[in-house]
Structures are given as structure tokens and as C-alpha cells.
Motif scaffolding. Sequence first.
Motif, PDB file in Angstrom:
ATOM      1  N   THR A   1     -48.159 -37.337  49.395  1.00 19.22           N
ATOM      2  CA  THR A   1     -48.844 -37.560  50.671  1.00 19.22           C
ATOM      3  C   THR A   1     -48.020 -37.012  51.831  1.00 19.22           C
TER       4      THR A   1
ATOM      5  N   SER B   1     -43.912 -39.208  43.097  1.00 20.57           N
ATOM      6  CA  SER B   1     -44.785 -40.349  43.399  1.00 20.57           C
ATOM      7  C   SER B   1     -45.889 -39.913  44.348  1.00 20.57           C
ATOM      8  N   GLN B   2     -46.931 -40.727  44.423  1.00 19.78           N
ATOM      9  CA  GLN B   2     -48.053 -40.411  45.302  1.00 19.78           C
ATOM     10  C   GLN B   2     -47.629 -40.411  46.760  1.00 19.78           C
ATOM     11  N   THR B   3     -46.654 -41.224  47.125  1.00 16.55           N
ATOM     12  CA  THR B   3     -46.166 -41.274  48.512  1.00 16.55           C
ATOM     13  C   THR B   3     -45.534 -39.947  48.916  1.00 16.55           C
TER      14      THR B   3
ATOM     15  N   HIS C   1     -55.449 -36.895  43.652  1.00 10.75           N
ATOM     16  CA  HIS C   1     -54.937 -37.468  42.402  1.00 10.75           C
ATOM     17  C   HIS C   1     -56.063 -38.055  41.557  1.00 10.75           C
TER      18      HIS C   1
ATOM     19  N   THR D   1     -54.353 -32.126  44.915  1.00 13.64           N
ATOM     20  CA  THR D   1     -53.248 -32.878  44.310  1.00 13.64           C
ATOM     21  C   THR D   1     -53.094 -34.239  44.987  1.00 13.64           C
ATOM     22  N   LEU D   2     -53.298 -34.274  46.307  1.00 14.80           N
ATOM     23  CA  LEU D   2     -53.210 -35.536  47.034  1.00 14.80           C
ATOM     24  C   LEU D   2     -54.275 -36.527  46.561  1.00 14.80           C
TER      25      LEU D   2
END
Length: 591
Positions: free
Chosen positions: A245, A240-242, A170, A167-168
Motif C-alpha cells: 500500500t 506485507s499488504q501495508t 490483492h 497488486t494492491l
Amino acid sequence: MMGCFGEGIRSFVNNRWLVFVAAMWIQSCAGIGYLFGSISPVIKSSLSYNQRQVSKLGVAKDLGDSVGFLTGTLCEILPLWGALLVGATMNFVGYGWVWLILSGRAPVLPLWAMCILIFVGTNGETYFNTAALVSCVQNFPKSRGPVVGILKGFAGLSGAILTQVYTLLHSPDHASLLFMVAVGPTMVIIALMFVVRPVGGHKQIRSSDGFNFSVIYSICVVLAVYLMGVMLVQDLVDLSQTIITIFTVILLVLLFIPIAIPVTLSFYREPKSPVEEALLPESKKLEAGKSEDDGQEVIFSEIEDEKPKDVDLLPALERQRRMAQLQAKLAQAAAEGAVRIKKRRPRRGEDFTLLEALIKADFWLIFSSFLLGSGSGLTVIDNLGQLSQSLGYDNTHVFVSMISIWNFLGRVGGGYISEKIVREYAYPRHATMAGAQVLMAFGHFFFAMGWPGAMYVGTLLVGVGYGAHWAIVPAAASELFGLKKFGVLYNFLTLANPAGSLVFSGVIASSIYDREAERQAHNAPHIYHSMMSSFSRFLYLGEPLKCHGAICFFLTFLIMSGFCIIAAVLSMILVYRTKIVYANLYGSSLQ
């Protein structure tokens, strides 16, 4: 100061808890087979396979995950780092080649060749599992239940861990999941392969062991709860990607926390008590005289013939006293030439070879119960993607992660509860397994009914029950048939997994699913029906058929539920047969 630091480094490198933590990390990426529920839809859509073809790949995966004859043999011949290197190479080549095919970088191979690649890639797991279990069971011979449960638990949790890492990344390219599976575990194994090994002084029992295992158990629970929470949040909210993470970094921190245990023991060591100081020399002395003691222990086959019938029912200390007296009398008679001496076959609780174990009914009871229970659980794992899609769920990754977490808790909990039963009541471990198999029977029933929320309840019950098998069976096998050939015995028992999958998933589940998918296709509108009538074979081979509704797996899971009930009955028969054995093994500690 430097001398103390150097001594601490040496102690750290040879610390059995460092080996245990490294084995946990290896197992955290060793359960690649549990990702098959996420991998199979990618292969199915990319190569236009039907469900029967996907099931054949699933059987190849299960065979690779469980056929470990060569693994057990190599682990006795090669150093453990060599076995781990072989496993890493197989994982990289097998899944790496599949990734090349799915990404268009290599030509498409026929189904039989794809099965070979899946088998080779997954067979690397057997080297990871065997090396981790053999080294840690030898390092912690008095704590087999917790050690096996925790290690197998992390193998079960690896599906959720690798899913979170994926998932990280992406990546819009779903084939990149195969790339991660090929490269990630290989790098971890190569980094840790010289750490995982039996170390000296492992027969000492420190007062801190109980606390350290409690810390590990606590981390396991926190890890499972955290992953469950992260998975639900990611499913319900568009993050969000942040944030993703941050979630992944916290996961990695939780995985690294256990390293504090060997660091603390090595650099901030507790003072040894006089009892601990005496333990290691005593163990060495015992090992030095092992051949003599073993000879005294196994030399008289007549002991079994001459002992009174009720001697096995006596308390452990009294039984040992009676047997010692009988052995002394036979020894004197043998010295006078009145008794012929010959080596007897091992009894349950002693060291067996594989051939000696194969003629024991208890060994086949373990195998049969394991086959029915784990085989039905593996059927769920292999068909989880299609099962969730048939019930109207789009995101199959959620259920793959969920069953991985419940599988993890089942392994950790199964090891803990069975150890409690053994230590506090001197009762066979398989009583716990019978309870786990009853849970699985209810889980399969929920899947069959297809009620609202059945996927969540079913994955919970089947995941926990299936996981418990992998904590209980290896520990019970080591207790009943010894540690000397544990690697070979363990890898033979794991053959029950693909044997069950071959019948349950490869024959029963896939046939019922495809038959129902064809029926639904024939009940489509008239024009489509005519096309199916004219080109049914062409479409069947080239276009993957999909089934919708609870009916797709209804009959399959009713059959699985019945098999789990039979497995529970077999487990209770084994409990009845081995009660005396466990009373002799652990009864003295209760007095």
C-alpha cells in the motif's frame, strides 16, 4: 486579493500545461493493450483456449488498439470531451463484459464474439490517444518531439502502473484484473474529459518551457526507476499488504507532482518579457491573414517547374530569398496573363490530406518501417506470458511490468533524442528510429537463443526499441505532412501495428508454437502418446497445449530479428530522402 486569485484560477483552467498534465494522467491508464500479456493467461485457462485462439484474441486487441479511422473523423466533428466519453464507454462495455464472462456472471460466448468484445474495449484507447495527442501537439507546436514522446511514454508505462494497482487489490480471483481494467480507466477519463482540449495563446514560447520539460523528464526517469525497484522487490521478497500500500501511494504521489507546473505558472507567474507580449498579437494577426498568406504560398505550381535544380541545396535563408524572387516574377507574369495560375499539390512539410499523403513514397516508407518494427515488438508483448512460461518463469507479471517500463523509457528517450537531432543538426528523426530497430534486432536474437537472463535483456532491448517508434513516427508525420489532418494521418499509420501483429503473432508465432507443443506432446510417455493418437483433435480443441524450452519461439524470433534489420534499412532510406526537407524546416534555426 480576490481579484488576483480569480485571475489565477482562470489562468490555471486555461493553462496549456494543465492540459498536458491531464493528458499524461489519461495516458497513464490508456495503454490497456499492454496488459494483454497478463490478461491472456487468465482467459486461456478460464476458457480452455489453445495458443492459436489466444493469438486471435491478441490480433483483435491489436486491431482495436490501432483502427482509428472513425476516431480521427469523430475528433474533427465532436468536441474532444465527446470523443473521450465515447472511448470510455467502449472500454467499460468491452472489458466489463469479458469480466462478467470470466467471473461466471454471464454465459460464455463463442471465440468470434470474444474477439469483438476485446476489439471494442481496446478501441477505446484510440480515442484517449488521439484526443491527448491532438490537443497537446496543437498547444505545443514547437515541442512536438518531447510532447509526443512523454505522452506515448505514459501510455506505455500504464501497464506497470495498472499492475501495481492490481497488486494492491490483492485479489485471489485473477478475473478481477479485467474488472479493474474496465472500471479504473473509465473513471479517470470521465473525471478529466473537459480538461483536455486546445487552449488559447498556445503559440507563445515562454522562457520557462525548457525548464518545465526538464522537470517532466526528471519525473519520468524517477517514476521508471521507482517502478523497476518496486517490481523487483515485490518479486524477490514476500511483502506485507501495508508495504505494498505504501509503495502504491508513493507511485500516485509521483504521478501527481507535475500538477505543480501549471499551479506555479498560474499563481506565481513570471513577468512577461516584451518579446512574449508581442508574440500573441502577432500570431493573431498572422491567423487573420492566413488565407491571403496561404494563397501566396501555394498558388503557383510553376514555381516547382521553374526553380533551378540546385536551389534545394542552398542554405535555408538563401533558398527562401531565391524562391521569393521567383514567386514575385511569376506573380507579375500571371498578372500580365503570361502564366496560367493553378493551385499546386502540397510539398513535404506542408499540410496534406490523407489522400494526398497516400500517394507519397515517404508516407509508405514510414508505414512499412513502422509495420516491421512495431509489429515485431507487439509480437513479444502479446506472447510475453507464454514466452516466459516456456523458458521456465512462473511470474509473468514481472516481465509485463518490465517491458512496460522499458517501453516508457524508449518513448520518452526516443522523443528527446530525436528532438535533439532535429533541433541541433536539422537531421531527420528516423535516424533515431533506425538505431532503435537495430536494438530490437539484438533483443529478438536474445529471445531466440533462450540463454540464462535472455528474458531480462530481451525485454530491455525490445521494450526500448518498440517504445521509440511511438515517439518518433507521430512527430515525423506531423513534420512531413502537417498538423491540419494530423489525427487522421496518425490513426492511419497506427494500422501498421495490427497489420504486423496479424502476420507475426497471429500466423507465424502461434503456428510455430502450437506445432512445437504438439511435437512435444507426441514425444510424451507411451500411454499418453496413445491417448493423443486416439483423441488428438478433441484434446487440441479442448485442452490448451503448452510448449517448454527455447525451441518454442526460436524460429519466430530469428524471423523477427530479420524483419527489424529490414525496417532499419527502410528508415535510413527515408532519412536520405528527407534530409533536404529537415534542412529547410530547421536549418534556419542553426544559422
